[in-house]
Design a protein around this motif. Structure first.
Motif, PDB file in Angstrom:
ATOM      1  N   MET A 161       7.877  -0.670  -3.707  1.00 53.40           N
ATOM      2  CA  MET A 161       7.789  -0.001  -5.001  1.00 53.40           C
ATOM      3  C   MET A 161       7.016   1.306  -4.870  1.00 53.40           C
ATOM      4  O   MET A 161       6.001   1.366  -4.172  1.00 53.40           O
ATOM      5  CB  MET A 161       7.101  -0.913  -6.020  1.00 53.40           C
ATOM      6  N   LEU A 162       7.495   2.349  -5.535  1.00 55.82           N
ATOM      7  CA  LEU A 162       6.816   3.637  -5.500  1.00 55.82           C
ATOM      8  C   LEU A 162       5.452   3.535  -6.174  1.00 55.82           C
ATOM      9  O   LEU A 162       5.282   2.787  -7.136  1.00 55.82           O
ATOM     10  CB  LEU A 162       7.660   4.698  -6.204  1.00 55.82           C
ATOM     11  N   PRO A 163       4.468   4.292  -5.688  1.00 50.94           N
ATOM     12  CA  PRO A 163       3.140   4.275  -6.310  1.00 50.94           C
ATOM     13  C   PRO A 163       3.167   4.964  -7.667  1.00 50.94           C
ATOM     14  O   PRO A 163       4.092   5.731  -7.980  1.00 50.94           O
ATOM     15  CB  PRO A 163       2.279   5.053  -5.302  1.00 50.94           C
ATOM     16  N   PRO A 164       2.155   4.716  -8.508  1.00 49.15           N
ATOM     17  CA  PRO A 164       2.123   5.317  -9.850  1.00 49.15           C
ATOM     18  C   PRO A 164       2.268   6.833  -9.865  1.00 49.15           C
ATOM     19  O   PRO A 164       2.878   7.390 -10.769  1.00 49.15           O
ATOM     20  CB  PRO A 164       0.754   4.875 -10.381  1.00 49.15           C
ATOM     21  N   MET A 165       1.699   7.526  -8.868  1.00 53.18           N
ATOM     22  CA  MET A 165       1.826   8.985  -8.805  1.00 53.18           C
ATOM     23  C   MET A 165       3.286   9.417  -8.826  1.00 53.18           C
ATOM     24  O   MET A 165       3.674  10.344  -9.542  1.00 53.18           O
ATOM     25  CB  MET A 165       1.156   9.510  -7.524  1.00 53.18           C
ATOM     26  N   GLY A 189       7.257  22.465 -12.259  1.00 56.55           N
ATOM     27  CA  GLY A 189       6.273  22.183 -11.213  1.00 56.55           C
ATOM     28  C   GLY A 189       5.389  21.015 -11.607  1.00 56.55           C
ATOM     29  O   GLY A 189       4.900  20.948 -12.741  1.00 56.55           O
ATOM     30  N   VAL A 190       5.192  20.079 -10.676  1.00 59.81           N
ATOM     31  CA  VAL A 190       4.368  18.892 -10.942  1.00 59.81           C
ATOM     32  C   VAL A 190       3.170  18.900 -10.003  1.00 59.81           C
ATOM     33  O   VAL A 190       3.324  18.996  -8.782  1.00 59.81           O
ATOM     34  CB  VAL A 190       5.187  17.597 -10.749  1.00 59.81           C
ATOM     35  N   CYS A 191       1.983  18.823 -10.582  1.00 58.70           N
ATOM     36  CA  CYS A 191       0.734  18.886  -9.805  1.00 58.70           C
ATOM     37  C   CYS A 191      -0.062  17.597  -9.989  1.00 58.70           C
ATOM     38  O   CYS A 191      -0.451  17.246 -11.106  1.00 58.70           O
ATOM     39  CB  CYS A 191      -0.089  20.085 -10.277  1.00 58.70           C
ATOM     40  N   PHE A 192      -0.309  16.905  -8.892  1.00 62.01           N
ATOM     41  CA  PHE A 192      -1.128  15.684  -8.937  1.00 62.01           C
ATOM     42  C   PHE A 192      -2.575  16.052  -8.652  1.00 62.01           C
ATOM     43  O   PHE A 192      -2.876  16.757  -7.681  1.00 62.01           O
ATOM     44  CB  PHE A 192      -0.631  14.682  -7.892  1.00 62.01           C
ATOM     45  N   ILE A 193      -3.483  15.575  -9.488  1.00 66.58           N
ATOM     46  CA  ILE A 193      -4.922  15.821  -9.308  1.00 66.58           C
ATOM     47  C   ILE A 193      -5.505  14.603  -8.614  1.00 66.58           C
ATOM     48  O   ILE A 193      -5.634  13.531  -9.204  1.00 66.58           O
ATOM     49  CB  ILE A 193      -5.593  16.096 -10.666  1.00 66.58           C
ATOM     50  N   LYS A 199      -3.093  11.342  -0.321  1.00 65.09           N
ATOM     51  CA  LYS A 199      -2.026  11.616  -1.281  1.00 65.09           C
ATOM     52  C   LYS A 199      -1.352  12.944  -0.958  1.00 65.09           C
ATOM     53  O   LYS A 199      -0.138  13.090  -1.112  1.00 65.09           O
ATOM     54  CB  LYS A 199      -2.588  11.654  -2.702  1.00 65.09           C
ATOM     55  N   ALA A 200      -2.145  13.920  -0.509  1.00 65.68           N
ATOM     56  CA  ALA A 200      -1.570  15.213  -0.135  1.00 65.68           C
ATOM     57  C   ALA A 200      -0.653  15.048   1.074  1.00 65.68           C
ATOM     58  O   ALA A 200       0.420  15.658   1.142  1.00 65.68           O
ATOM     59  CB  ALA A 200      -2.682  16.216   0.165  1.00 65.68           C
ATOM     60  N   SER A 201      -1.051  14.220   2.037  1.00 70.99           N
ATOM     61  CA  SER A 201      -0.215  13.955   3.209  1.00 70.99           C
ATOM     62  C   SER A 201       1.079  13.268   2.793  1.00 70.99           C
ATOM     63  O   SER A 201       2.158  13.572   3.309  1.00 70.99           O
ATOM     64  CB  SER A 201      -0.962  13.077   4.217  1.00 70.99           C
ATOM     65  N   TYR A 202       0.971  12.337   1.850  1.00 71.22           N
ATOM     66  CA  TYR A 202       2.142  11.614   1.344  1.00 71.22           C
ATOM     67  C   TYR A 202       3.151  12.597   0.757  1.00 71.22           C
ATOM     68  O   TYR A 202       4.354  12.516   1.008  1.00 71.22           O
ATOM     69  CB  TYR A 202       1.677  10.606   0.289  1.00 71.22           C
ATOM     70  N   VAL A 203       2.646  13.539  -0.037  1.00 72.44           N
ATOM     71  CA  VAL A 203       3.529  14.521  -0.680  1.00 72.44           C
ATOM     72  C   VAL A 203       4.160  15.451   0.353  1.00 72.44           C
ATOM     73  O   VAL A 203       5.349  15.762   0.283  1.00 72.44           O
ATOM     74  CB  VAL A 203       2.742  15.321  -1.744  1.00 72.44           C
ATOM     75  N   LYS A 204       3.384  15.891   1.337  1.00 73.53           N
ATOM     76  CA  LYS A 204       3.903  16.816   2.356  1.00 73.53           C
ATOM     77  C   LYS A 204       4.982  16.177   3.220  1.00 73.53           C
ATOM     78  O   LYS A 204       5.973  16.813   3.570  1.00 73.53           O
ATOM     79  CB  LYS A 204       2.762  17.274   3.266  1.00 73.53           C
ATOM     80  N   ASN A 205       4.776  14.914   3.571  1.00 74.45           N
ATOM     81  CA  ASN A 205       5.656  14.268   4.547  1.00 74.45           C
ATOM     82  C   ASN A 205       6.757  13.422   3.940  1.00 74.45           C
ATOM     83  O   ASN A 205       7.709  13.058   4.631  1.00 74.45           O
ATOM     84  CB  ASN A 205       4.817  13.386   5.483  1.00 74.45           C
ATOM     85  N   LYS A 211      11.747  11.593  -0.668  1.00 71.54           N
ATOM     86  CA  LYS A 211      11.060  12.880  -0.786  1.00 71.54           C
ATOM     87  C   LYS A 211      10.259  12.890  -2.080  1.00 71.54           C
ATOM     88  O   LYS A 211      10.790  12.598  -3.152  1.00 71.54           O
ATOM     89  CB  LYS A 211      12.065  14.029  -0.775  1.00 71.54           C
ATOM     90  N   SER A 212       8.990  13.229  -1.979  1.00 75.55           N
ATOM     91  CA  SER A 212       8.114  13.192  -3.148  1.00 75.55           C
ATOM     92  C   SER A 212       8.601  14.131  -4.240  1.00 75.55           C
ATOM     93  O   SER A 212       9.099  15.228  -3.986  1.00 75.55           O
ATOM     94  CB  SER A 212       6.683  13.572  -2.736  1.00 75.55           C
ATOM     95  N   ARG A 213       8.409  13.698  -5.489  1.00 74.91           N
ATOM     96  CA  ARG A 213       8.743  14.528  -6.649  1.00 74.91           C
ATOM     97  C   ARG A 213       7.555  15.373  -7.096  1.00 74.91           C
ATOM     98  O   ARG A 213       7.637  16.105  -8.084  1.00 74.91           O
ATOM     99  CB  ARG A 213       9.215  13.638  -7.803  1.00 74.91           C
ATOM    100  N   VAL A 214       6.442  15.255  -6.383  1.00 80.20           N
ATOM    101  CA  VAL A 214       5.256  16.068  -6.666  1.00 80.20           C
ATOM    102  C   VAL A 214       5.348  17.361  -5.855  1.00 80.20           C
ATOM    103  O   VAL A 214       5.715  17.341  -4.685  1.00 80.20           O
ATOM    104  CB  VAL A 214       3.965  15.298  -6.308  1.00 80.20           C
ATOM    105  N   ASP A 215       5.006  18.483  -6.494  1.00 78.20           N
ATOM    106  CA  ASP A 215       5.106  19.766  -5.808  1.00 78.20           C
ATOM    107  C   ASP A 215       3.817  20.171  -5.111  1.00 78.20           C
ATOM    108  O   ASP A 215       3.853  20.812  -4.055  1.00 78.20           O
ATOM    109  CB  ASP A 215       5.506  20.862  -6.809  1.00 78.20           C
ATOM    110  N   CYS A 216       2.676  19.855  -5.691  1.00 74.35           N
ATOM    111  CA  CYS A 216       1.415  20.194  -5.028  1.00 74.35           C
ATOM    112  C   CYS A 216       0.335  19.195  -5.438  1.00 74.35           C
ATOM    113  O   CYS A 216       0.435  18.531  -6.480  1.00 74.35           O
ATOM    114  CB  CYS A 216       0.990  21.632  -5.332  1.00 74.35           C
ATOM    115  N   VAL A 217      -0.667  19.102  -4.587  1.00 72.40           N
ATOM    116  CA  VAL A 217      -1.792  18.190  -4.820  1.00 72.40           C
ATOM    117  C   VAL A 217      -3.074  19.017  -4.847  1.00 72.40           C
ATOM    118  O   VAL A 217      -3.366  19.764  -3.906  1.00 72.40           O
ATOM    119  CB  VAL A 217      -1.881  17.121  -3.711  1.00 72.40           C
ATOM    120  N   VAL A 218      -3.813  18.904  -5.937  1.00 68.77           N
ATOM    121  CA  VAL A 218      -5.082  19.615  -6.103  1.00 68.77           C
ATOM    122  C   VAL A 218      -6.209  18.583  -6.120  1.00 68.77           C
ATOM    123  O   VAL A 218      -6.074  17.513  -6.730  1.00 68.77           O
ATOM    124  CB  VAL A 218      -5.084  20.437  -7.411  1.00 68.77           C
ATOM    125  N   ALA A 219      -7.308  18.878  -5.448  1.00 68.89           N
ATOM    126  CA  ALA A 219      -8.431  17.944  -5.359  1.00 68.89           C
ATOM    127  C   ALA A 219      -9.183  17.857  -6.683  1.00 68.89           C
ATOM    128  O   ALA A 219      -9.335  18.850  -7.405  1.00 68.89           O
ATOM    129  CB  ALA A 219      -9.391  18.387  -4.259  1.00 68.89           C
TER     130      ALA A 219
END
Length: 422
Positions: A161-165, A189-193, A199-205, A211-219
């Motif tokens: 199952m996909l994670p909540p993000m 554009g979708v930005c996960f905080i 999580k950033a590695s998950y989105v990149k890879n 393929k992740s539906r998130v476009d960028c990850v901000v700390a």
């Protein structure tokens, strides 16, 4: 060739070659070479332990800046529930959500709302008698990569199952296109905080074929001060929050597990404890369980290395915030209760080379193992780290792989010299 793009990296000029990170890396991915730490990318799981313990702040997390969203026409923020625990005296999540709109986002979609749906999906999933038990949560990307590298026999136990993000990103995009049909996919554009670099590695890879539906990850710690300036306590804000106790509870260890409404579960946090649990699951040395929740960070996501607040204080704040919320605000349709939607499931796990594998040839692996055991018996076995490896066994493996020289063991060399002098 390694093509996995990591979010944990070394700021080499700050590293003085101390062995602190060496001793804490859970996958023995770090060595000290020429007075500098070296990270083996094939072993790194982006857990952030090296960031947490480095006294020189030489290990860092690589994430996007908020300006990465400037190229999108419609900007959506996905705040992790951990974000709410960073603020003192917060009594209404809407202040945070309104603050996100004030700093430039066009819409917000709470990850905690998606978490409530994932909890409901999980309850349906566990009713399927064909799934392998105990079911292991797929929410923590560190745990997923750890299982792939070190416990590949447990891959079938992971809930598909996909994670909540990711569920939040999917629903947020659908909402944007429904309310603004003039928008093209590439304009949204979708930005996960995020509280953690994994999580950033998950989105990149991506994740296997997904393929992740998130476009960028901000700390979290990068956006925190902008939010503090934008949030006005006591001011009138719109009612934006759409999650309850269950969703916000996901930020802390045990929050996901208790939401399955089943007492047959185990929840563990902290990477060392996670590894111990996985060892016991692999060996069959645990009681019968339905579900296992594992969080690499101490305390759960509130303990991520990209947060501001002490995880235990953040957890206490979230407990106070949850007190007057409904149990959940997100429910499944009758159809979803009968059959899980295909778009919330993934089909396959990524394929990693297990870190315990010495060679692709069984015969060669056995030969190398024999050499490692023989060499280890000649070492002092005090795991001092002066050789640049985390312990004597790892050093013996490095020597057999020709990645180090036996002369690098200073204690062994000293004892040999003492023997010669006598």
């Amino acid at each position: 060739m390694n093509t996995y793009e990591h979010s944990v990296y070394l700021d080499a000029p700050k590293c003085n070659g101390c062995t602190t990170c060496l001793k804490h890396c859970p996958t023995e991915a770090i060595r000290i070479r020429d007075n500098r730490a070296v990270i083996n990318e094939g072993r790194c799981i982006d857990c952030g332990e090296c960031i947490r313990v480095c006294p020189q702040s030489a290990k860092k997390a690589k994430c996007s800046k908020l300006s990465a969203m400037d190229g999108f026409k419609w900007k959506i923020a996905l705040p992790a529930p951990t974000l709410y625990g960073q603020f003192e005296n917060l009594d209404d999540v809407d202040y945070v959500l309104d603050g996100l709109l004030k700093i430039g986002f066009d819409d917000v979609f709470e990850v905690s709302a998606a978490a409530e749906l994932v909890s409901a999906y999980t309850r349906v999933y566990l009713k399927n008698n064909t799934v392998k038990k105990p079911v292991i949560s797929s929410a923590c990307p560190v745990v997923l990569r750890l299982i792939g590298l070190r416990f590949p026999s447990l891959k079938e136990n992971i809930i598909k199952m996909l994670p909540p993000m990711e569920v939040a990103a999917m629903l947020a995009r659908d909402k944007a296109k429904r309310e603004h049909p003039e928008l093209r996919d590439e304009e949204i554009g979708v930005c996960f905080i995020s509280p953690c670099p994994a999580k950033a590695s998950y989105v990149k890879n991506g994740f296997a074929d997904y393929k992740s539906r998130v476009d960028c990850v901000v700390a979290v710690n990068d956006i925190y001060f902008q939010l503090i300036s934008a949030m006005k306590y006591g001011a009138e804000v719109k009612s934006l929050s759409n999650s309850g106790m269950i969703g916000i509870g996901w930020a802390s260890s045990g929050g996901e597990a208790t939401a399955i409404f089943n007492d047959s579960y185990l929840a563990a946090d902290g990477i060392d404890n996670v590894i111990k649990v996985l060892d016991q699951v692999e060996n069959g040395n645990i009681p019968p369980l339905e579900f296992i929740e594992l969080n690499a960070c101490t305390g759960g996501c509130v303990g991520g290395v990209m947060t501001i607040q002490n995880p235990f204080i953040a957890k206490a704040r979230l407990q106070a915030l949850r007190r007057y919320l409904p149990v959940s605000q997100n429910f499944l349709t009758d159809e979803q209760k009968e059959k899980l939607p295909e778009d919330v499931l993934f089909k396959e796990m990524p394929v990693y080379k297990p870190i315990s594998r010495l060679s692709d040839s069984m015969q060669e692996s056995m030969r190398m193992m024999s050499e490692i055991q023989k060499l280890k018996s000649e070492l002092p076995c005090i795991d001092c780290g002066s050789c640049g490896a985390p312990n004597c066994r790892a050093f013996a493996e490095d020597v057999v792989k020709k990645q180090a020289k036996i002369e690098d063991c200073l204690i062994r060399q000293h004892k040999l010299k003492e023997g010669e002098d006598k």
